[in-house]
Every structure is written in C-alpha cells, then in structure tokens.
Scaffold this active site. Structure first.
Site, PDB file in Angstrom:
ATOM      1  N   ASP A  27      -3.850  -1.753  -2.599  1.00  0.00           N
ATOM      2  CA  ASP A  27      -2.489  -1.398  -3.009  1.00  0.00           C
ATOM      3  C   ASP A  27      -2.515  -0.216  -3.986  1.00  0.00           C
ATOM      4  O   ASP A  27      -3.530   0.041  -4.626  1.00  0.00           O
ATOM      5  CB  ASP A  27      -1.818  -2.584  -3.727  1.00  0.00           C
ATOM      6  CG  ASP A  27      -1.661  -3.789  -2.816  1.00  0.00           C
ATOM      7  OD1 ASP A  27      -1.662  -3.612  -1.587  1.00  0.00           O
ATOM      8  OD2 ASP A  27      -1.542  -4.905  -3.361  1.00  0.00           O
TER       9      ASP A  27
HETATM   10  N1  URA Z   1      -4.999  -8.162  -2.286  1.00  0.00           N
HETATM   11  C1  URA Z   1      -3.905  -7.627  -2.839  1.00  0.00           C
HETATM   12  O1  URA Z   1      -2.951  -8.325  -3.139  1.00  0.00           O
HETATM   13  N2  URA Z   1      -3.887  -6.298  -3.062  1.00  0.00           N
HETATM   14  C2  URA Z   1      -4.932  -5.490  -2.800  1.00  0.00           C
HETATM   15  O2  URA Z   1      -4.869  -4.284  -3.051  1.00  0.00           O
HETATM   16  C3  URA Z   1      -6.084  -6.052  -2.224  1.00  0.00           C
HETATM   17  C4  URA Z   1      -6.090  -7.394  -1.985  1.00  0.00           C
END
Ligand code: URA
Length: 231
Positions: free
Chosen positions: A105
C-alpha cells in the site's frame, strides 16, 4: 543477438542513440572498437565498454527496495510517484522492463523485490506456493492472547473463507510481527481490523528467502542482488 539490440537492453541508449554512438566509435566490444549496429555478439560472454564503464548482459536482474511511504506500487501513474519512478531516479543505468513483485500500500514501507524475472514473480505470488511474507505492525493498542490465537487460526476479512493460518510474534506493547502467506488486498490491515485493532504503521520485513536489513538498506534505498538468477 545484434549489437544494437544488446546496447539498448543494457540501457546505453535508444536504438538511434546507440547507432550514433557506434558511428562515433565510442563503443568497444571485448576491447575492440565496434562500428556496425548489425554485428552479432554473444550476449552471454561479451563485455561492452562505453564511457569508461564495462557492461555485461544478464538475462534477469533482481533489486530490493526499502519502499518509503507515499509512493505507490505501480510502474507508472498519472498523479503519484511510483516505486518504478523512484527506482529509475536512483538507478538510471538499470535495464528497462523491470517491475515490482506484488503490491504494498501507499503508506506501507519495507521490502519490495523488483525484477524482470516474470517466472519468479509468478511463483512468489502464487497462492499455491505459500511464500511467507512477514510484516512489522504498529497497532493502536495492545494485543490480547485471544487476538493472537484468532489471527493465527484464521479470521473473517469479508471474503467468504477464513484467512489461512498466520504466525504472530508479539513484541509487547502495541507492536508485533505477523507472517502470512496469502496476499489479499489490504490483508494485514483487514486481519487486525477483524480482531478490533487498527494498523497504524506497516512495514514488510521478509518476503520468501529475502529479509530487510535496515542498517544496510535505509528507507528509500535500493540494493542490487548479486545473483545470475534465483534458481
Ligand atoms: N497488507 C496490507 O494491509 N497492506 C500492505 O501493504 C501489505 C499487506
């Protein structure tokens, strides 16, 4: 392979740029001046010299980025800085055609593999291969023993089935490590949400055989893995 094709793949220039460099006699092939773009070379053994630098061909390239916050995991985007924009800013001589493996993310930091090895990317991301991904998680509160049990045995994150078993290493306070081998959208955040916790910070510290050493690779830095291939 044709010499001009190799020079383009080595990111020495575009097709027309490398032709011009050849014409000016600025390219050496195994120490000899080369002038013809159509010259055949063995890409697996040849050494190209340009601008005082030696280049040799590798079929696959692997880099690790310690992804900073605020960049998106994509190759290009109309509005946001992508990990590949950052990658080519920091490694302008790297070959073209590389991509990130998997997605973190925008606000997630940590270990991101960047490669042109599509087969490896596929293997690492395939749910059938159960590749471990470890995250360091900062939460909005403490974890109870029962939260850990729930996370480890599987929780509902709104996708029908329970999540697959995970491993939680509680650090005490509001931090822990969690290792999962699935990669659903926002999976870690949704898993903690399912046990009533909010993820404040998320950092990936491990991905398959790779682990993040932040002393050697601070945030925003990139390191080239010294291997011909992963296999
Ligand atoms: N899980 C999440 O919630 N975000 C990420 O970036 C990776 C794994």
């Amino acid at each position: 392979m044709r010499l001009d094709k190799l020079l383009v793949e080595l990111n020495i220039g575009t097709r027309s740029e490398v032709k011009a460099l050849l014409k000016k006699g600025l390219i050496l092939v195994d120490g000899q001046k080369a002038l013809k773009p159509e010259q055949k070379v063995d890409e697996n053994s040849v050494v190209i010299t340009y601008g005082g630098k030696d280049y040799s061909y590798q079929q696959y390239y692997y880099y690790i980025m310690n992804k900073p916050k605020g960049v998106i995991t994509a190759t290009e985007d109309a509005k946001d800085l992508t990990v590949m924009d950052l990658f080519y800013q920091k490694c302008p001589d790297a070959p073209k055609g590389l991509s990130p493996v998997g997605r973190l993310d925008k606000d997630t930091t940590g270990l991101l593999l960047i490669t042109n090895d599509g087969k490896l990317a596929h293997e690492l991301l395939s749910p059938k291969k159960h590749v471990d991904k470890t995250y360091f998680v900062t939460l909005d509160g403490e974890l109870a023993e029962e939260n850990i049990k729930e996370l480890e045995s599987g929780v509902h994150i709104g996708e029908g089935d329970l999540t697959e078993p995970a491993k939680v290493e509680y650090e005490g306070g509001n931090t822990c490590y969690i290792t999962i081998h699935e990669g659903k959208f926002h999976q870690v955040k949704r898993m903690f949400f399912a046990v009533g916790k909010q993820v404040l910070e998320l950092k990936r510290t491990g991905f398959g055989p790779l682990s993040l050493d932040e002393e050697k690779l601070p945030s925003g830095h990139i390191s080239k893995l010294k291997c011909e291939s992963f296999y």
